[in-house]
Design an enzyme around this catalytic site. Sequence first.
Site, short mmCIF file in Angstrom:
data_model
loop_
_atom_site.label_atom_id
_atom_site.label_comp_id
_atom_site.label_asym_id
_atom_site.label_seq_id
_atom_site.Cartn_x
_atom_site.Cartn_y
_atom_site.Cartn_z
N SER A 36 52.92 9.07 -44.49
CA SER A 36 54.09 8.89 -43.64
C SER A 36 55.35 9.42 -44.34
O SER A 36 56.12 10.20 -43.80
CB SER A 36 54.23 7.42 -43.29
OG SER A 36 55.48 7.14 -42.70
N HIS B 88 63.55 10.30 -52.26
CA HIS B 88 63.23 9.28 -51.26
C HIS B 88 63.19 7.93 -51.94
O HIS B 88 62.70 7.80 -53.06
CB HIS B 88 61.87 9.56 -50.62
CG HIS B 88 61.49 8.51 -49.62
ND1 HIS B 88 62.00 8.48 -48.35
CD2 HIS B 88 60.70 7.41 -49.74
CE1 HIS B 88 61.53 7.42 -47.71
NE2 HIS B 88 60.73 6.76 -48.54
N LYS C 15 57.24 13.56 -43.87
CA LYS C 15 58.63 13.74 -43.46
C LYS C 15 59.42 14.55 -44.49
O LYS C 15 60.18 15.45 -44.15
CB LYS C 15 59.29 12.38 -43.23
CG LYS C 15 58.89 11.78 -41.88
CD LYS C 15 59.51 10.43 -41.62
CE LYS C 15 58.83 9.37 -42.46
NZ LYS C 15 59.26 8.01 -42.16
N ASP D 85 54.22 10.82 -36.98
CA ASP D 85 54.49 9.67 -37.83
C ASP D 85 55.17 8.56 -37.05
O ASP D 85 54.83 7.38 -37.21
CB ASP D 85 55.35 10.07 -39.02
CG ASP D 85 55.69 8.86 -39.87
OD1 ASP D 85 54.75 8.27 -40.44
OD2 ASP D 85 56.88 8.48 -39.94
N ARG E 75 50.78 1.29 -36.04
CA ARG E 75 50.39 0.54 -37.25
C ARG E 75 51.13 -0.78 -37.32
O ARG E 75 50.56 -1.81 -37.71
CB ARG E 75 50.69 1.37 -38.50
CG ARG E 75 49.71 2.51 -38.73
CD ARG E 75 50.22 3.49 -39.79
NE ARG E 75 50.48 2.83 -41.05
CZ ARG E 75 51.33 3.29 -41.98
NH1 ARG E 75 52.00 4.40 -41.78
NH2 ARG E 75 51.51 2.63 -43.11
#
Lengths: 432, 432
Positions: free
Chosen positions: A181, A80, A185, A159, A166
């Site tokens: 978050s 990621h 995922k 999320d 948010r």
Amino acid sequence: MVELIIKKRNGLELSKEEYASIIDGFISGDIPDYQISAFLMAVYFKGLTSAETANLTDVMMRSGELIDLSEIKGIKVDKHSTGGVGDKTTLVLAPLVAAAGVPVAKMSGRGLGHTGGTLDKLESIKGLSVDMSRQEFIDKIKSHNIAICGQNANLVPADKKLYALRDVTGTVDNMSLISSSIMSKKLACGADAIVIDIKVGHGAFMKTLKEAEELAQTMIGIGSKMNRKVIAVITSMSEPLGYAVGNALEVQEAIDTLKGNGPEDLTELCLELGSHMLVLGQVAKSYDEGVDILKGLIKSGKAFDKFVEFVEAQGGDIKMVNQTELLPNAKFSYAYKSKEAGYINDLNALDIGLASVKLGAGRETKESALDYGAGIILKKKIGDYVNKEEVLAMLYSNNDITFARATEFMDLAYQMSQEKPLEKPLILKTVM
Amino acid sequence: MVELIIKKRNGLELSKEEYASIIDGFISGDIPDYQISAFLMAVYFKGLTSAETANLTDVMMRSGELIDLSEIKGIKVDKHSTGGVGDKTTLVLAPLVAAAGVPVAKMSGRGLGHTGGTLDKLESIKGLSVDMSRQEFIDKIKSHNIAICGQNANLVPADKKLYALRDVTGTVDNMSLISSSIMSKKLACGADAIVIDIKVGHGAFMKTLKEAEELAQTMIGIGSKMNRKVIAVITSMSEPLGYAVGNALEVQEAIDTLKGNGPEDLTELCLELGSHMLVLGQVAKSYDEGVDILKGLIKSGKAFDKFVEFVEAQGGDIKMVNQTELLPNAKFSYAYKSKEAGYINDLNALDIGLASVKLGAGRETKESALDYGAGIILKKKIGDYVNKEEVLAMLYSNNDITFARATEFMDLAYQMSQEKPLEKPLILKTVM
């Protein structure tokens, strides 16, 4: 719920059951948004313990579909990136690591703002589809050791809903919320281990090394509580990665990199992240061995071959990949020149990203159509010396009235000085 | 709005225009509740400066009708109490101060929980109406120097909406928000000066003297920024005020006090608050002179005469006031007795309030009908010695099945000890 808000407001730790009731109630609508947003603001001020962060992640992860990759042999290692301008790392890393024997089961989102996401970049290759059933996804990985698909709407719905709230309530900037978050995922996608690329600097989410280290520790903490190995690499994002910014332009640069002719910074980052993935995937015994394996795959052409195999498996036109001049291009180009002589002292990635959006390479709204050929090829980056009127970058677009707007951002992006700036390393720190 | 949330979250001061846009947007619905609640939680953690508190008060005050009392001669001095069990101060103070020459323009709310509010207590007098037009209200004050009416729904609508949201989002406990809520209503009612009675202890909103002092300073700060004199008297609420709890029972006790035969604590508090009101209303030159004037009005019967005049002006049956045995009473009574011998060490006002609600004297929900005759007459209070089986209190109700539930709370309210507890003063501090 008001009791849970007050509990967090007073700095107390909530249990996993309490987080489950908050997330369940939020999704079902039983708990109104105004209570969730007050809770989030209390979290902003009081933080979450590492146990709370892991529990929130777990509860969020279970809010939607859980991808089961157990049919696929081997350790599934995901990567990621916290995102950045010109970041085409996935396009290089996915086939590179797959070629080394680590199964790559990649689910990506679309980009909004800056430039397109990985899916947008891939779709600039004619015919390539990222829409497939779960079984097709798994079958492709079994056959080719790689598949990249779009994220299902039912992947961690908590999320999506939480992030939207948010975003409009000033509660984005919290390490635990950011980490849960991202991690929820990745874990819902079935990853056994995760390498995280945390960008620091202009155009990046984390502005300081200290913040990036905190985020790294938070995500490693979630991994350790949830029995998943996590390695975080903190990298500089003081300027765009590589030279290309824009969908087809970045595909071209990724192919160059897979063939061993890519920009130095992009190559370095791919070897760094890729080697950690090989170690986590137990394909390499050490970081150094991992780097050697990856370099060998590039040199032998196997990395590029895997990319071609992947494109073909997902319905893409491999002629475009073998003859990259067939990739979407732009009717118009514009040579953006330096107004003065000197060293490039700063090259703001965010401004470059915004310039590319103006050219059509990114989406200004969810509905915007992308111009796959549009974008920017930087000719000069930080530390380079330029003469007056020398070309700093080439801008490309299929709509030539965009150049005027784009150059406004280019003017902001480039900062000159008469002294050569100090060289800064790309890889700042590895945390594991 | 998200920028304003982040500004407050980061501890910065917002301007009056920014508060106006927040409150306007909240009332119109343009700003959703979830942003307001996040903002309120940021306020909880970061606080408001005294300028912000005054600006918020001013903006809230202007969200609805502003009562114009300029037709009425003299300085209009209002009194506010943060509320407490058995607090019938307004019933005594309003006619007492009006008799001294300070115009009393009192708008009151109805009670929910504990016991009824001032309006409920007054309505236990047959025929007395608190519903009147603005002009009738002003005309009554011009003729009699006193009128008490119900609060219009359009009085500070921002406060009603904001309080409802604070109540369910854990954002009630903030001195600036509490103060702006109280002060906006008092100022919208046209008060030139305000005496605030801040209760501390059991059954009171403020639990410690320190909190009460902070609240006092915050309200005085608002007054000073808005050019209104404010005096705050911090009083102990460790036990109920006086002996009577319940609507008609409290009217009876108020009448006794106006005639000079009231309980010591209630009389002391009325002289204290009333004298400050006389000073603020420029009817007395000093606190001591104010006390002398008020004592004189009680002694001469003029205080009670003003009460009778007020009741008659608002349509009430003055026979009930002159012969208080005609006030609503209860069919059933129950002598609540001590289970042991000893000193009364604690008499929890909140539990007494809850017991009186069970008897029918207060509302459990907005729709509950009141039993005007129901309530409690305390026979023993803190510091008193009682023998086993001696009567601690008389309970009254028109529904005798309520006694069982009420006595459960009575058991919780009375705490005994073998040593005589130290005497605590009623008036803890005056802040001005």
